[in-house]
Design an enzyme around this catalytic site. Sequence first.
Site, short mmCIF file in Angstrom:
data_model
loop_
_atom_site.label_atom_id
_atom_site.label_comp_id
_atom_site.label_asym_id
_atom_site.label_seq_id
_atom_site.Cartn_x
_atom_site.Cartn_y
_atom_site.Cartn_z
N ASP A 116 0.79 -1.24 0.00
CA ASP A 116 0.00 0.00 0.00
C ASP A 116 0.83 1.30 0.00
O ASP A 116 1.42 1.67 1.03
CB ASP A 116 -0.95 0.00 1.21
CG ASP A 116 -1.76 -1.28 1.31
OD1 ASP A 116 -1.32 -2.33 0.80
OD2 ASP A 116 -2.85 -1.24 1.92
N GLU A 134 -4.33 2.39 -3.01
CA GLU A 134 -5.56 3.02 -2.53
C GLU A 134 -5.35 4.17 -1.54
O GLU A 134 -6.28 4.91 -1.27
CB GLU A 134 -6.51 1.97 -1.95
CG GLU A 134 -6.07 1.46 -0.62
CD GLU A 134 -7.26 1.31 0.32
OE1 GLU A 134 -8.41 1.42 -0.12
OE2 GLU A 134 -7.01 1.10 1.50
N ASN A 135 -4.13 4.32 -1.01
CA ASN A 135 -3.86 5.42 -0.08
C ASN A 135 -2.88 6.44 -0.67
O ASN A 135 -2.28 7.23 0.05
CB ASN A 135 -3.30 4.90 1.24
CG ASN A 135 -4.17 3.86 1.89
OD1 ASN A 135 -3.79 2.71 2.02
ND2 ASN A 135 -5.38 4.26 2.27
N ASN A 169 -10.84 -0.18 0.19
CA ASN A 169 -11.96 0.60 0.71
C ASN A 169 -11.89 2.08 0.38
O ASN A 169 -12.90 2.77 0.41
CB ASN A 169 -12.08 0.40 2.23
CG ASN A 169 -10.78 0.65 2.95
OD1 ASN A 169 -9.75 0.05 2.62
ND2 ASN A 169 -10.80 1.51 3.94
N HIS A 170 -10.68 2.60 0.08
CA HIS A 170 -10.56 4.04 -0.20
C HIS A 170 -10.63 4.39 -1.69
O HIS A 170 -10.39 5.54 -2.06
CB HIS A 170 -9.25 4.58 0.37
CG HIS A 170 -9.28 4.73 1.86
ND1 HIS A 170 -10.09 5.64 2.50
CD2 HIS A 170 -8.62 4.06 2.84
CE1 HIS A 170 -9.92 5.55 3.81
NE2 HIS A 170 -9.04 4.58 4.05
N HIS A 196 -4.05 -3.76 3.43
CA HIS A 196 -4.96 -2.88 4.18
C HIS A 196 -4.47 -2.51 5.59
O HIS A 196 -4.64 -1.37 5.99
CB HIS A 196 -6.38 -3.46 4.28
CG HIS A 196 -7.32 -2.63 5.12
ND1 HIS A 196 -7.72 -1.37 4.76
CD2 HIS A 196 -7.92 -2.89 6.31
CE1 HIS A 196 -8.55 -0.89 5.69
NE2 HIS A 196 -8.68 -1.78 6.64
N HIS A 248 -1.44 -2.24 6.73
CA HIS A 248 -0.19 -1.49 6.63
C HIS A 248 0.91 -2.01 7.55
O HIS A 248 1.96 -1.38 7.67
CB HIS A 248 -0.41 0.02 6.89
CG HIS A 248 -1.19 0.70 5.82
ND1 HIS A 248 -1.30 2.07 5.71
CD2 HIS A 248 -1.91 0.19 4.78
CE1 HIS A 248 -2.07 2.37 4.67
NE2 HIS A 248 -2.45 1.24 4.10
N HIS A 303 -7.83 -7.32 0.22
CA HIS A 303 -7.75 -6.11 1.03
C HIS A 303 -8.71 -6.27 2.21
O HIS A 303 -9.93 -6.08 2.07
CB HIS A 303 -8.13 -4.91 0.17
CG HIS A 303 -7.68 -3.61 0.72
ND1 HIS A 303 -6.38 -3.20 0.68
CD2 HIS A 303 -8.36 -2.63 1.37
CE1 HIS A 303 -6.27 -2.02 1.25
NE2 HIS A 303 -7.45 -1.65 1.70
#
Length: 275
Positions: A11, A42-43, A70-71, A178, A180, A153
């Site tokens: 991530d 995603e981040n 999710n993001h 997810h 991290h 994730h």
Amino acid sequence: MAETKILFVADLCGRAGRQAASYMIKTLKERFSADYVICNVENAAGGFGITPEMSKKVFSYGVDIQTSGNHIWDRQDIIKYINVEPRLLRPANFPDGTPGNGYYIDSFDNTKIGVINLMGRIYMKDLDCPFRLAEKIVEKIKHETNLIFIDFHAEATSEKQALCYHLDGLVTAVIGTHTHVQTADEKISKRGTAYITDAGMTGAYDSIIGMQTKPSVERFLSGMPIRFSPASEDVKISGVVVTADSNTGEATDIERYKFDFDINSLTGSNENSEE
Ligand code: FE2
């Protein structure tokens, strides 16, 4: 035996993560003699989602396919982009009709690979069942290739382990993302599926899962929705390298990595936006 090495970059979190990616992915690809690169993005945009411009840049760093979680919808402009860029995946188990793709079959050096992105349901959104959907997608991909990589994730360790057992021997890899926080439980299952509960994070480690510590702690203390931004100190790139038989898709090795990145030594980075 023809062999494929897949480099997975965990991530990307904020500018620090993007900078590390911009300088290190090509080096890591050479170091591990990787044939194919997958990165969870995603981040990437300030910790929340990714913009089309950032996604294009990440591809230019040597990434073949981008996964998310999710993001993915945090940036409004990603919806238009994800409809025309099939190599940016969103979790496959969003409801029917959701923009974008949850899996993609790609080719490199006369080899095909199927990459699937799924999201867990424990402590997360109540999406479609990732277990049953994975079976269906795997069956479809198997008509074209046995080399199948899943970015799962998810928050809960149990859910991640369960998906690996559910698909044991049917897919090359079930790689968790997810949380991290890189786990030390990488393994090759009895039937040849590479697994790790979480591949970690590419970003600042003097942080709370990539974000500045003070507002994060403040949020726990006050219970208020305090805004926080990505941290910038102690930057690392992390993930795993999976080796597999290109024909059978059976994984033969999984190696986890985490390398320091001296962000202060950078000059001329094109990853200078504030987010
Ligand atoms: Fe996430």
